[in-house]
Every structure is written in C-alpha cells, then in structure tokens.
Design a protein around this motif. Sequence first.
Motif, short mmCIF file in Angstrom:
data_model
loop_
_atom_site.label_atom_id
_atom_site.label_comp_id
_atom_site.label_asym_id
_atom_site.label_seq_id
_atom_site.Cartn_x
_atom_site.Cartn_y
_atom_site.Cartn_z
N GLY A 124 0.78 -1.23 0.00
CA GLY A 124 0.00 0.00 0.00
C GLY A 124 0.81 1.28 0.00
O GLY A 124 0.26 2.36 0.11
N ALA A 125 2.12 1.18 -0.11
CA ALA A 125 2.98 2.36 -0.09
C ALA A 125 3.47 2.69 -1.50
O ALA A 125 3.89 1.80 -2.23
CB ALA A 125 4.18 2.13 0.83
N PRO A 126 3.42 3.95 -1.90
CA PRO A 126 3.87 4.32 -3.25
C PRO A 126 5.39 4.40 -3.39
O PRO A 126 5.93 4.20 -4.47
CB PRO A 126 3.24 5.67 -3.48
CG PRO A 126 3.07 6.24 -2.11
CD PRO A 126 2.81 5.06 -1.20
N TYR A 127 6.08 4.72 -2.29
CA TYR A 127 7.54 4.84 -2.33
C TYR A 127 8.11 4.67 -0.94
O TYR A 127 7.41 4.65 0.06
CB TYR A 127 7.97 6.19 -2.92
CG TYR A 127 7.57 7.40 -2.11
CD1 TYR A 127 8.37 7.90 -1.09
CD2 TYR A 127 6.36 8.06 -2.37
CE1 TYR A 127 7.99 9.01 -0.36
CE2 TYR A 127 5.99 9.17 -1.64
CZ TYR A 127 6.81 9.64 -0.63
OH TYR A 127 6.43 10.74 0.09
N VAL A 128 9.44 4.55 -0.90
CA VAL A 128 10.19 4.48 0.36
C VAL A 128 11.09 5.70 0.41
O VAL A 128 11.80 6.01 -0.55
CB VAL A 128 11.06 3.21 0.43
CG1 VAL A 128 11.87 3.17 1.71
CG2 VAL A 128 10.23 1.97 0.29
N TYR A 129 11.05 6.40 1.53
CA TYR A 129 11.95 7.54 1.77
C TYR A 129 12.97 7.07 2.81
O TYR A 129 12.59 6.65 3.91
CB TYR A 129 11.16 8.74 2.30
CG TYR A 129 12.03 9.92 2.66
CD1 TYR A 129 12.20 10.97 1.77
CD2 TYR A 129 12.67 9.99 3.89
CE1 TYR A 129 12.99 12.06 2.10
CE2 TYR A 129 13.47 11.07 4.22
CZ TYR A 129 13.63 12.10 3.33
OH TYR A 129 14.42 13.16 3.66
#
Length: 147
Positions: A124-129
Amino acid sequence: MHLYEERLTVPRTWWLLAALTGVALGLVLLPFGPLVAAAALAGGVTTVSLLGHAYGSARIVVTPGALVLGGRRIPLGALGATEILDEREAFAWRTWKANPYAMLLIRGYVRTALRIELRNDYEGAPYVYVSTRQPMNLAVVLAFARG
C-alpha cells in the motif's frame, strides 16, 4: 552477506546534550541534598543517552535479496526507480511533498536521502523515503543488487 550497511547514528552533539540534561537535573535537585543531586545527574545522563542510542540505532542494510530498513524487510523485486535527494529536495519530501502512505525511515539530522519507488504499491505504499548519509552509494548498490 551484506552488500551495504549504514547505521544512522545521532550526531556527537547529542551526547553533549545528554550530559547537560544530567547536570541541569542535578542542579535543580541540589537543594534536596548532594546524594539526590548526584542520583539525578546519573539518572538524567543515563536516560537521555539510552534514548539517543535507541533513536540512532536504525540501520540500512542491502542483502542479495532484500532492502532492510530498521525492522522492515522489502524484497528487491518490489523496488523501482531511485531518486537521490539533496538537502533541499530531502526536506521537501519530508514535509510538504510527503505521501502519508509512504514507508519512511526519517532522521532529521541526516540531510540527504534516497527516494525509491515501489512497484504495484507494495504493502500500500507508493515509495520508500530513506534518510542516508551516502545516497549515491546506496543507489549504486541497489542497482547492482537488482541486477
């Protein structure tokens, strides 16, 4: 086997803050006696040092099959394009550009970061920071590990 490993330790000045916190507590409680002041000094330094150590113990590890951020393990197959963020862009992605669904490993005292797109909105996450002191090295290692 680790292809890349980085620990996001707190800056050295935070240890000075731990000592100053203990001294301040000791001075505040000095009217209750020197024993109480000494205990407050020791307790304050210990408590703040343990908190700083715990906060700075986050690790970034790249293994042949996964990217490990703190306690979260992300398979390399779920990672997409990477973007190296300088101080200004890292600040923007930490604040007003941030997506509330993104996976974050943020340490405010680390000025640079890496933003990694996730394929098919992994979990469910669009990206990782990822806050990292060496974003270029991490991006190269991830590219190498993915093949």
